[in-house]
Scaffold this motif. Structure first.
Motif, mmCIF file in Angstrom:
data_model
loop_
_atom_site.group_PDB
_atom_site.id
_atom_site.type_symbol
_atom_site.label_atom_id
_atom_site.label_comp_id
_atom_site.label_asym_id
_atom_site.label_seq_id
_atom_site.Cartn_x
_atom_site.Cartn_y
_atom_site.Cartn_z
ATOM 1 N N LYS A 71 0.834 -1.207 0.000
ATOM 2 C CA LYS A 71 0.000 0.000 0.000
ATOM 3 C C LYS A 71 0.862 1.249 0.000
ATOM 4 O O LYS A 71 0.624 2.209 -0.746
ATOM 5 C CB LYS A 71 -0.927 -0.030 1.214
ATOM 6 N N LEU A 72 1.891 1.261 0.844
ATOM 7 C CA LEU A 72 2.802 2.399 0.941
ATOM 8 C C LEU A 72 3.497 2.664 -0.390
ATOM 9 O O LEU A 72 3.463 3.789 -0.924
ATOM 10 C CB LEU A 72 3.824 2.118 2.036
ATOM 11 N N PHE A 73 4.131 1.649 -0.934
ATOM 12 C CA PHE A 73 4.941 1.850 -2.141
ATOM 13 C C PHE A 73 4.067 2.152 -3.360
ATOM 14 O O PHE A 73 4.379 3.044 -4.157
ATOM 15 C CB PHE A 73 5.787 0.605 -2.407
ATOM 16 N N ALA A 74 2.968 1.420 -3.509
ATOM 17 C CA ALA A 74 2.130 1.599 -4.704
ATOM 18 C C ALA A 74 1.487 2.972 -4.729
ATOM 19 O O ALA A 74 1.408 3.615 -5.791
ATOM 20 C CB ALA A 74 1.069 0.501 -4.767
ATOM 21 N N THR A 75 1.014 3.450 -3.583
ATOM 22 C CA THR A 75 0.331 4.752 -3.596
ATOM 23 C C THR A 75 1.318 5.905 -3.714
ATOM 24 O O THR A 75 1.029 6.906 -4.371
ATOM 25 C CB THR A 75 -0.547 4.908 -2.340
ATOM 26 N N ASP A 76 2.502 5.779 -3.092
ATOM 27 C CA ASP A 76 3.530 6.801 -3.314
ATOM 28 C C ASP A 76 3.970 6.809 -4.775
ATOM 29 O O ASP A 76 4.212 7.872 -5.361
ATOM 30 C CB ASP A 76 4.732 6.542 -2.405
ATOM 31 N N THR A 77 4.055 5.625 -5.363
ATOM 32 C CA THR A 77 4.410 5.534 -6.786
ATOM 33 C C THR A 77 3.347 6.193 -7.646
ATOM 34 O O THR A 77 3.651 6.928 -8.602
ATOM 35 C CB THR A 77 4.588 4.061 -7.193
ATOM 36 N N ALA A 78 2.072 5.948 -7.337
ATOM 37 C CA ALA A 78 0.992 6.549 -8.120
ATOM 38 C C ALA A 78 1.045 8.075 -8.058
ATOM 39 O O ALA A 78 0.832 8.757 -9.072
ATOM 40 C CB ALA A 78 -0.356 6.045 -7.618
ATOM 41 N N MET A 79 1.347 8.618 -6.878
ATOM 42 C CA MET A 79 1.441 10.068 -6.759
ATOM 43 C C MET A 79 2.580 10.609 -7.616
ATOM 44 O O MET A 79 2.436 11.622 -8.318
ATOM 45 C CB MET A 79 1.659 10.437 -5.288
ATOM 46 N N ARG A 80 3.707 9.927 -7.587
ATOM 47 C CA ARG A 80 4.872 10.367 -8.352
ATOM 48 C C ARG A 80 4.623 10.218 -9.860
ATOM 49 O O ARG A 80 4.940 11.128 -10.653
ATOM 50 C CB ARG A 80 6.098 9.560 -7.935
ATOM 51 N N VAL A 81 4.062 9.091 -10.271
ATOM 52 C CA VAL A 81 3.851 8.837 -11.700
ATOM 53 C C VAL A 81 2.818 9.796 -12.278
ATOM 54 O O VAL A 81 2.995 10.324 -13.383
ATOM 55 C CB VAL A 81 3.430 7.369 -11.921
ATOM 56 N N THR A 82 1.732 10.041 -11.556
ATOM 57 C CA THR A 82 0.713 10.957 -12.087
ATOM 58 C C THR A 82 1.236 12.382 -12.142
ATOM 59 O O THR A 82 0.912 13.126 -13.078
ATOM 60 C CB THR A 82 -0.567 10.891 -11.237
ATOM 61 N N THR A 83 2.051 12.774 -11.168
ATOM 62 C CA THR A 83 2.662 14.110 -11.210
ATOM 63 C C THR A 83 3.587 14.236 -12.417
ATOM 64 O O THR A 83 3.577 15.254 -13.131
ATOM 65 C CB THR A 83 3.439 14.369 -9.912
ATOM 66 N N ASP A 84 4.378 13.200 -12.668
ATOM 67 C CA ASP A 84 5.272 13.224 -13.829
ATOM 68 C C ASP A 84 4.491 13.201 -15.138
ATOM 69 O O ASP A 84 4.929 13.791 -16.137
ATOM 70 C CB ASP A 84 6.238 12.039 -13.778
ATOM 71 N N ALA A 85 3.354 12.522 -15.150
ATOM 72 C CA ALA A 85 2.534 12.501 -16.370
ATOM 73 C C ALA A 85 2.036 13.902 -16.708
ATOM 74 O O ALA A 85 2.015 14.307 -17.879
ATOM 75 C CB ALA A 85 1.359 11.540 -16.197
ATOM 76 N N VAL A 86 1.637 14.644 -15.692
ATOM 77 C CA VAL A 86 1.242 16.041 -15.920
ATOM 78 C C VAL A 86 2.403 16.820 -16.514
ATOM 79 O O VAL A 86 2.245 17.609 -17.460
ATOM 80 C CB VAL A 86 0.757 16.687 -14.606
#
Length: 387
Positions: A326-341
Motif C-alpha cells: 500500500k505504501l509503495f504503490a500509492t507513493d508511486t501513483a502520486m509520483r507517476v501521475t505528477t510526472d505525467a502532468v
C-alpha cells in the motif's frame, strides 16, 4: 489507447484468470472509460455499474464458490481491481470497499448470516460500506467512540462514523462499535441495513478528486440492531477490522497501480505523438528517462502487491507485506501521475486530458485504509518487535 503492458502478457495462474481479466477489460472499455470523465466532473455515482459487475461475477471473486463467490485467488482479484481502477478509480476503489464490507460476514459470520446476506452482496444487488473511522478516531481504530449497548435481544447504536465511502448510497453498513470499555477487546462488528430507523447520512464531502464516489459521515441515533446481526463474537470486532484492513490495503495498492498505469499510458502516447523541434518529444533523452522511471515504478508496485497477495493465498502472515504494498504503490501513483502532468506540459494541467484527474485521484490513495505514515508505523513496529 493501447496499453504498454497488456494483461495477456502477465503471469496468471489459470486460463480462467486470463478470461476474467479479458472480461474486465472489455467491460472497462465498453462501460467505464467512455463515461468516467463526465460522471467524475458531474459527481454522479454509477450505482448501476456495480450491478453490472455483480451480474458478471466480478464482485465476489475472492470468496468461496459455496458462498456465491468466484473462488479466485487474491492475486487474480487484485488484478481485476487494477483493471477497473485504470478505467475509473471510483469503480475500482468501490469494488475494493464493497469487498472489505463483505469480508466480516464471509469470514466470521454465522451460516444463517451468510445464507441470508451473501448472495445479494456478491451478486451486486446490495452495495456495502465499511464503517470504522470516526471524526476523532481515524487510524487509531481502537479509540472509536460509537457505542452499541446490548439490551435484551438488540443493540442500540449511537455515534458518528466519518469518511465513509458509499455513505448515503450503500444498501448495508458494516459497523464497528464499542460494546465495553476495554480499548481493543471492547469493539464489536454489526451488520446494519441502510434503512434502519435512526441512521442518517450527512451531505457528501466536497473532495479534490473521486467526486463520483460519495464520501459522507453517518450519524447513528438510537439505531436498533437485532442481536442476530452481530458478526462474530461480542468483543471480536477489533481483530475482524484489522484482518479486513490487510486485504483492503492490497485493494488500494492495486487501485494505485491502475491509476499510475493509466497515467503512464497517456503520457507515453502523448510523447509519441507530440512534436517539438522537428521530432516527437519522446525521442528526447530527458523525457525518455522520466517515462522509464514511471514504468519501472508501476511494474515494481504491481510485483509488490502480487507478492503480498500470494502470501495471503498461501495462508501466510502478510500484514507487513500489505502495508509495504500500500505504501509503495500509492507513493508511486502520486509520483507517476505528477510526472505525467509534466510530460504533457500545459495540456496536462487542463481537464481536456485525464492526467490532471489521475493526479488528484492519486492523492487520496495515500490517505485511505491508513495513511502512508501509519503504514510505516506498522512496518517499523513489526520489524523491531521482540521475536
Amino acid at each position: 489507447m493501447s496499453p504498454l503492458l497488456p494483461p495477456v502478457d502477465r503471469e496468471l495462474p489459470t486460463p480462467e484468470a486470463r478470461d476474467l481479466l479479458d472480461l474486465t477489460r472489455e467491460l472497462v472499455e465498453a462501460e467505464l472509460a467512455p463515461r468516467a470523465a463526465e460522471d467524475e466532473e458531474a459527481g454522479r455515482f454509477p450505482r448501476e455499474v456495480f450491478r453490472t459487475l455483480g451480474r458478471a461475477g466480478l464482485l465476489g471473486l475472492p470468496y468461496p464458490e459455496e458462498l456465491g463467490g468466484g473462488g479466485q485467488p487474491y492475486e487474480v482479484y487484485l488484478q481485476v481491481i487494477e483493471e477497473l481502477a485504470a478505467g475509473w478509480l471510483a469503480v475500482g476503489m468501490g469494488v475494493s470497499v464493497h469487498t472489505l464490507a463483505c469480508f466480516p460476514i464471509a469470514r466470521y459470520g454465522s451460516a444463517e448470516q451468510r445464507e441470508r446476506s451473501l448472495p445479494d452482496m456478491l451478486g451486486g444487488d446490495l452495495l456495502g460500506a465499511y464503517c470504522l473511522s470516526e471524526p476523532h478516531s481515524g487510524s487509531d481504530a481502537a479509540a472509536l467512540a460509537t457505542r452499541a449497548d446490548h439490551d435484551g435481544d438488540t443493540y442500540t447504536l449511537n455515534g458518528t462514523k466519518a469518511w465513509i465511502t458509499h455513505g448515503g448510497q450503500a444498501d448495508f453498513y458494516t459497523v464497528f462499535a464499542r460494546t465495553s470499555a476495554d480499548k481493543s477487546r471492547g469493539v464489536s462488528c454489526l451488520h446494519v441495513p441502510a434503512g434502519a430507523a435512526g441512521l442518517r447520512p450527512a451531505a457528501p464531502e466536497k473532495k479534490m478528486g473521486l467526486r463520483s464516489s460519495p464520501t459522507a459521515q453517518l450519524v447513528f441515533d438510537d439505531v436498533r440492531v437485532p442481536e442476530a446481526d452481530l458478526v462474530g463474537e461480542e468483543g471480536q470486532g477489533f481483530p475482524i477490522a484489522l484482518s479486513a484492513l490487510d486485504g483492503g490495503r492490497l485493494g488500494i495498492a492495486a487501485c494505485a497501480v491502475g491509476v499510475a498505469r493509466a497515467a503512464l499510458e497517456t503520457a507515453a502516447a502523448y510523447a509519441r505523438e507530440r512534436r517539438q523541434f522537428g521530432r516527437p518529444i519522446g525521442e528526447f533523452q530527458g523525457l525518455q528517462f522520466m517515462l522509464a522511471d514511471m514504468a519501472t515504478g508501476v511494474e515494481a508496485a504491481r510485483s509488490l502487491y502480487l507478492s503480498a497477495a500470494r502470501r495471503r493465498d498461501a495462508g501466510l502472515d502478510y500484514t507487513t507485506h500489505a502495508a509495504m504494498a500500500k505504501l509503495f504503490a500509492t507513493d508511486t501513483a502520486m509520483r507517476v501521475t505528477t510526472d505525467a502532468v509534466q510530460v504533457l506540459g500545459g495540456y496536462g494541467y487542463v481537464s481536456d486530458f485525464p492526467v490532471e484527474r489521475y493526479m488528484r485521484e492519486a492523492k487520496v490513495l495515500q490517505i485511505v485504509e491508513g495513511t502512508n505514515q501509519v503504514q510505516r508505523v506498522v512496518i517499523g513496529r513489526r520489524l523491531t518487535r521482540p521475536r
